[in-house]
Design a protein around this motif. Structure first.
Motif, PDB file in Angstrom:
ATOM      1  N   SER A  56       0.848  -1.191   0.000  1.00  0.00           N
ATOM      2  CA  SER A  56       0.000   0.000   0.000  1.00  0.00           C
ATOM      3  C   SER A  56       0.876   1.230   0.000  1.00  0.00           C
ATOM      4  O   SER A  56       1.941   1.251   0.617  1.00  0.00           O
ATOM      5  CB  SER A  56      -0.922   0.010   1.222  1.00  0.00           C
ATOM      6  OG  SER A  56      -0.152  -0.014   2.402  1.00  0.00           O
ATOM      7  N   PRO A  75       0.255  -0.671 -10.146  1.00  0.00           N
ATOM      8  CA  PRO A  75      -1.187  -0.906 -10.036  1.00  0.00           C
ATOM      9  C   PRO A  75      -1.593  -2.332 -10.370  1.00  0.00           C
ATOM     10  O   PRO A  75      -2.464  -2.909  -9.699  1.00  0.00           O
ATOM     11  CB  PRO A  75      -1.784   0.100 -11.026  1.00  0.00           C
ATOM     12  CG  PRO A  75      -0.783   1.204 -11.081  1.00  0.00           C
ATOM     13  CD  PRO A  75       0.553   0.532 -10.955  1.00  0.00           C
ATOM     14  N   TYR A  79      -3.736  -4.650  -7.861  1.00  0.00           N
ATOM     15  CA  TYR A  79      -5.033  -5.210  -8.264  1.00  0.00           C
ATOM     16  C   TYR A  79      -5.013  -6.737  -8.193  1.00  0.00           C
ATOM     17  O   TYR A  79      -5.984  -7.367  -7.750  1.00  0.00           O
ATOM     18  CB  TYR A  79      -5.384  -4.762  -9.683  1.00  0.00           C
ATOM     19  CG  TYR A  79      -5.886  -3.341  -9.779  1.00  0.00           C
ATOM     20  CD1 TYR A  79      -6.793  -2.827  -8.847  1.00  0.00           C
ATOM     21  CD2 TYR A  79      -5.471  -2.500 -10.820  1.00  0.00           C
ATOM     22  CE1 TYR A  79      -7.258  -1.530  -8.950  1.00  0.00           C
ATOM     23  CE2 TYR A  79      -5.943  -1.198 -10.921  1.00  0.00           C
ATOM     24  CZ  TYR A  79      -6.830  -0.717  -9.992  1.00  0.00           C
ATOM     25  OH  TYR A  79      -7.296   0.573 -10.094  1.00  0.00           O
ATOM     26  N   THR A 102      -9.352   3.017 -15.329  1.00  0.00           N
ATOM     27  CA  THR A 102      -9.376   4.150 -14.410  1.00  0.00           C
ATOM     28  C   THR A 102     -10.002   5.361 -15.089  1.00  0.00           C
ATOM     29  O   THR A 102      -9.703   5.663 -16.249  1.00  0.00           O
ATOM     30  CB  THR A 102      -7.950   4.499 -13.943  1.00  0.00           C
ATOM     31  OG1 THR A 102      -7.361   3.350 -13.332  1.00  0.00           O
ATOM     32  CG2 THR A 102      -7.984   5.649 -12.943  1.00  0.00           C
ATOM     33  N   VAL A 169     -12.767   2.079 -12.097  1.00  0.00           N
ATOM     34  CA  VAL A 169     -12.472   2.673 -10.795  1.00  0.00           C
ATOM     35  C   VAL A 169     -12.248   4.161 -11.027  1.00  0.00           C
ATOM     36  O   VAL A 169     -11.487   4.551 -11.909  1.00  0.00           O
ATOM     37  CB  VAL A 169     -11.217   2.053 -10.153  1.00  0.00           C
ATOM     38  CG1 VAL A 169     -10.848   2.801  -8.870  1.00  0.00           C
ATOM     39  CG2 VAL A 169     -11.438   0.572  -9.858  1.00  0.00           C
ATOM     40  N   ALA A 171     -10.617   7.440  -9.993  1.00  0.00           N
ATOM     41  CA  ALA A 171      -9.453   7.848  -9.205  1.00  0.00           C
ATOM     42  C   ALA A 171      -9.481   9.354  -8.995  1.00  0.00           C
ATOM     43  O   ALA A 171      -8.805  10.109  -9.697  1.00  0.00           O
ATOM     44  CB  ALA A 171      -8.159   7.420  -9.891  1.00  0.00           C
ATOM     45  N   GLY A 175      -4.424   8.819  -7.785  1.00  0.00           N
ATOM     46  CA  GLY A 175      -3.593   7.640  -7.626  1.00  0.00           C
ATOM     47  C   GLY A 175      -4.406   6.480  -7.109  1.00  0.00           C
ATOM     48  O   GLY A 175      -5.640   6.522  -7.076  1.00  0.00           O
ATOM     49  N   LEU A 176      -3.715   5.435  -6.715  1.00  0.00           N
ATOM     50  CA  LEU A 176      -4.371   4.223  -6.228  1.00  0.00           C
ATOM     51  C   LEU A 176      -4.338   4.237  -4.702  1.00  0.00           C
ATOM     52  O   LEU A 176      -3.618   3.477  -4.066  1.00  0.00           O
ATOM     53  CB  LEU A 176      -3.662   2.987  -6.782  1.00  0.00           C
ATOM     54  CG  LEU A 176      -4.406   1.657  -6.692  1.00  0.00           C
ATOM     55  CD1 LEU A 176      -5.751   1.730  -7.393  1.00  0.00           C
ATOM     56  CD2 LEU A 176      -3.569   0.539  -7.263  1.00  0.00           C
ATOM     57  N   GLU A 180      -9.699   4.012  -3.664  1.00  0.00           N
ATOM     58  CA  GLU A 180      -9.693   3.339  -4.963  1.00  0.00           C
ATOM     59  C   GLU A 180      -9.524   1.830  -4.794  1.00  0.00           C
ATOM     60  O   GLU A 180     -10.157   1.042  -5.511  1.00  0.00           O
ATOM     61  CB  GLU A 180      -8.581   3.901  -5.841  1.00  0.00           C
ATOM     62  CG  GLU A 180      -8.827   5.310  -6.368  1.00  0.00           C
ATOM     63  CD  GLU A 180      -8.603   6.388  -5.317  1.00  0.00           C
ATOM     64  OE1 GLU A 180      -9.125   7.495  -5.494  1.00  0.00           O
ATOM     65  OE2 GLU A 180      -7.898   6.106  -4.318  1.00  0.00           O
ATOM     66  N   ARG A 181      -8.686   1.415  -3.855  1.00  0.00           N
ATOM     67  CA  ARG A 181      -8.495  -0.027  -3.635  1.00  0.00           C
ATOM     68  C   ARG A 181      -9.751  -0.668  -3.033  1.00  0.00           C
ATOM     69  O   ARG A 181     -10.126  -1.779  -3.395  1.00  0.00           O
ATOM     70  CB  ARG A 181      -7.279  -0.256  -2.736  1.00  0.00           C
ATOM     71  CG  ARG A 181      -5.950  -0.087  -3.484  1.00  0.00           C
ATOM     72  CD  ARG A 181      -4.761  -0.268  -2.563  1.00  0.00           C
ATOM     73  NE  ARG A 181      -4.506   0.955  -1.806  1.00  0.00           N
ATOM     74  CZ  ARG A 181      -4.016   0.972  -0.570  1.00  0.00           C
ATOM     75  NH1 ARG A 181      -3.751  -0.160   0.061  1.00  0.00           N
ATOM     76  NH2 ARG A 181      -3.795   2.115   0.037  1.00  0.00           N
ATOM     77  N   PHE A 184     -12.186  -1.071  -5.852  1.00  0.00           N
ATOM     78  CA  PHE A 184     -11.875  -2.220  -6.695  1.00  0.00           C
ATOM     79  C   PHE A 184     -12.278  -3.522  -6.020  1.00  0.00           C
ATOM     80  O   PHE A 184     -12.806  -4.434  -6.672  1.00  0.00           O
ATOM     81  CB  PHE A 184     -10.390  -2.259  -7.047  1.00  0.00           C
ATOM     82  CG  PHE A 184     -10.013  -3.443  -7.879  1.00  0.00           C
ATOM     83  CD1 PHE A 184     -10.378  -3.509  -9.212  1.00  0.00           C
ATOM     84  CD2 PHE A 184      -9.322  -4.518  -7.330  1.00  0.00           C
ATOM     85  CE1 PHE A 184     -10.056  -4.626  -9.992  1.00  0.00           C
ATOM     86  CE2 PHE A 184      -8.998  -5.618  -8.097  1.00  0.00           C
ATOM     87  CZ  PHE A 184      -9.362  -5.678  -9.427  1.00  0.00           C
TER      88      PHE A 184
END
Length: 259
Positions: A56, A75, A79, A102, A169, A171, A175-176, A180-181, A184
C-alpha cells in the motif's frame, strides 16, 4: 431549493444502474462508505482466514537528503493481490481475467451523460421535470438532467458492467489510494458474481417487477459491500481507513446530496 423525494421512477433507477452505472455501480453516498468502514472496524469475526497483505502506498514524507524515494506500487500488482484476497474472502474463483479501467472526474461525467442519455429517453426526463416543477419540488430554472448528472458524477466511486464485462475505478485522488483499492475490492466482487452466477439472469429492468428487481439488486450490492468492507478492515491500516473517512466526508461530494 427542494429536490425530488425520489429519482423519477424505480424503472429509471434500474435502467440507469444497468446501462449507465450498471449493476455494479457504487451509487452510495460517500458518507455511507465511511459508516460501513467504521462499523466494520468494531467487528472481530472474519468470514475467512486473513488474506495475504498487499503493498500500500505510504503517506508522503520528507526524506533525508541521502534517502531514496519510496517506489510507487505497480497498479497491476496491487489489483492482482486484491483479486486473490477477494476470491478467498468470497469463496468464489475467477474464471477469466478482469482488466480494471481508471476514470478521472471528467471522464466519469462524460460517461455518465452518454450512458444516461442512451438509457433514458429525453422526453421521459422532460416529462418528470415538468411534473416536479408543478409540484414545487424543483425550481423554475432547475434542470433535472443537470441534477442527475451532478449526483451520479459526484457519488459514483466505480462500477462493473455485466453487459460489457468492464470494470471501472474512479481515481479522484489521482492515484491508487485506499478509497480506490476499496472500490476495486467491491467491484471485483461483482465480477466474481457475474462469472459465477450470470448477472444477466437477474432481469432487473422488468417494468412490472420493481420490488423483485430492487430485492435482487439489494442482495447483489449487499454481498459486494460486505466483502469490500471485510477486505478493508483486514488490509488497510488505521491511517488509510481514516483517510477514507476524510475523503468520504468531503463537502464537495456531500453537497450533491443536499440538492
Amino acid at each position: 431549493r427542494r429536490a425530488p423525494a425520489t429519482i423519477p421512477a424505480m424503472s429509471t433507477i434500474r435502467r440507469t444502474e444497468r446501462r449507465g452505472a450498471r449493476l455494479g455501480a457504487l451509487l452510495r453516498g460517500p458518507a455511507l462508505v465511511a459508516a460501513l468502514i467504521v462499523a466494520a472496524c468494531g467487528t472481530t469475526a472474519s468470514p475467512s482466514p486473513t488474506p495475504t497483505p498487499i503493498p500500500s502506498p505510504s503517506p508522503a514524507a520528507s526524506p533525508a537528503p541521502s534517502a531514496s524515494p519510496t517506489p510507487v506500487p505497480d497498479p497491476a500488482t496491487v489489483y492482482a493481490a486484491i483479486e486473490e484476497q477477494i476470491q478467498a474472502l468470497r469463496g468464489l474463483t475467477a474464471t477469466k481475467p478482469v482488466e480494471p479501467k481508471t476514470l478521472d472526474e471528467a471522464g466519469l461525467r462524460e460517461l455518465v451523460e452518454r450512458e444516461f442519455f442512451e438509457a433514458t429517453p429525453p422526453e421521459y426526463i422532460a416529462a418528470y421535470e415538468r411534473l416536479y416543477k408543478r409540484l414545487d419540488l424543483l425550481g423554475p430554472d432547475d434542470s433535472l438532467l443537470a441534477l442527475f448528472t451532478e449526483y451520479f458524477a459526484s457519488q459514483i466511486l466505480g462500477f462493473y458492467s455485466p453487459d460489457t464485462k468492464e470494470l471501472y475505478v474512479v481515481a479522484r485522488s489521482g492515484g491508487l489510494g485506499p478509497t480506490e483499492r476499496f472500490t476495486f475490492a467491491h467491484e471485483f466482487t461483482h465480477a466474481l458474481q457475474d462469472q459465477t452466477f450470470d448477472m444477466q439472469k437477474l432481469v432487473l429492468d422488468a417494468l412490472d417487477q420493481s420490488d423483485r428487481g430492487l430485492a435482487r439488486l439489494s442482495l447483489v450490492e449487499g454481498d459486494a459491500t460486505l466483502s469490500g468492507t471485510y477486505w478493508a478492515t483486514q488490509n488497510l491500516t488505521p491511517e488509510e481507513l481514516t483517510l477514507m473517512i476524510r475523503e468520504a466526508s468531503d463537502p464537495k461530494y456531500l453537497a450533491a446530496l443536499e440538492k
